[in-house]
Design an enzyme around this catalytic site. Structure first.
Site, PDB file in Angstrom:
ATOM      1  CB  THR A   1      -0.963   0.001   1.203  1.00  0.00           C
ATOM      2  OG1 THR A   1      -1.794  -1.154   1.124  1.00  0.00           O
ATOM      3  CG2 THR A   1      -1.829   1.250   1.235  1.00  0.00           C
ATOM      4  CB  CYS A   2       3.967   2.102   1.819  1.00  0.00           C
ATOM      5  SG  CYS A   2       3.361   1.605   3.446  1.00  0.00           S
ATOM      6  CB  SER A   3       5.370   0.675  -2.925  1.00  0.00           C
ATOM      7  OG  SER A   3       6.448   0.604  -2.031  1.00  0.00           O
TER       8      SER A   3
END
Length: 160
Positions: free
Chosen positions: A47-49
């Site tokens: 999700t972060c990337s």
């Protein structure tokens, strides 16, 4: 205790890469400035990337045009933060900050235990807006969610 709106950002030192490992303390980062700091549980995580950092990259100019500095923070070392920023083509000026020992994360009261995933202590996913070192907006995600800490949500909440 979790930091609240109206509280001063705690004083700690973060790291980043620029001709080697550099240190920046939070007063230098936040005082006399408007800053959006968003934190992710881990660089290179899905999700972060795929969503969180890319949203801030996409809307970076909209923050900058409003005189707001944008900083991304994770409980990762500064070399990982640099590599992640390079992989996603983070624009110059979007700070990639390492809170390697979770000092700021703990001082904010926004740590989580990700030991079950082999990640140890990490930051909850959050975004805050501070003016002159004082928290004016704070959005902390529920576990597994990504809504209120997005670039789009932050832009909608900021003063005009």
């Amino acid at each position: 205790m979790t930091i609240q709106i109206g509280d001063r950002i705690p004083e700690v030192v973060l790291k980043y890469i620029d001709d080697g490992v550099q240190a920046i303390d939070t007063p230098t980062l936040f005082d006399d400035s408007k800053v959006v700091l968003f934190a992710v549980p881990g660089a290179f995580t899905p999700t972060c990337s795929e969503r969180h950092l890319p949203g801030f990259i996409e809307h970076f100019d909209r923050f900058r045009d409003r005189g707001i500095t944008v900083a991304c923070m994770a409980v990762n070392d500064p070399f990982v933060m640099q590599a992640w920023g390079e992989q996603l083509a983070v624009p110059k000026g979007l700070r990639m900050l390492s809170d390697g020992n979770a000092d700021l994360t703990r001082a904010l009261g926004l740590e989580m235990d990700a030991s079950g995933y082999g990640m140890g202590v990490r930051s909850k996913r959050f975004a805050l807006y501070a003016e002159d070192g004082i928290v004016r907006q704070l959005f902390v995600e529920a576990p597994g969610e990504f809504r209120v800490s997005s670039a789009e949500h932050m832009l909608a909440q900021l003063p005009a």
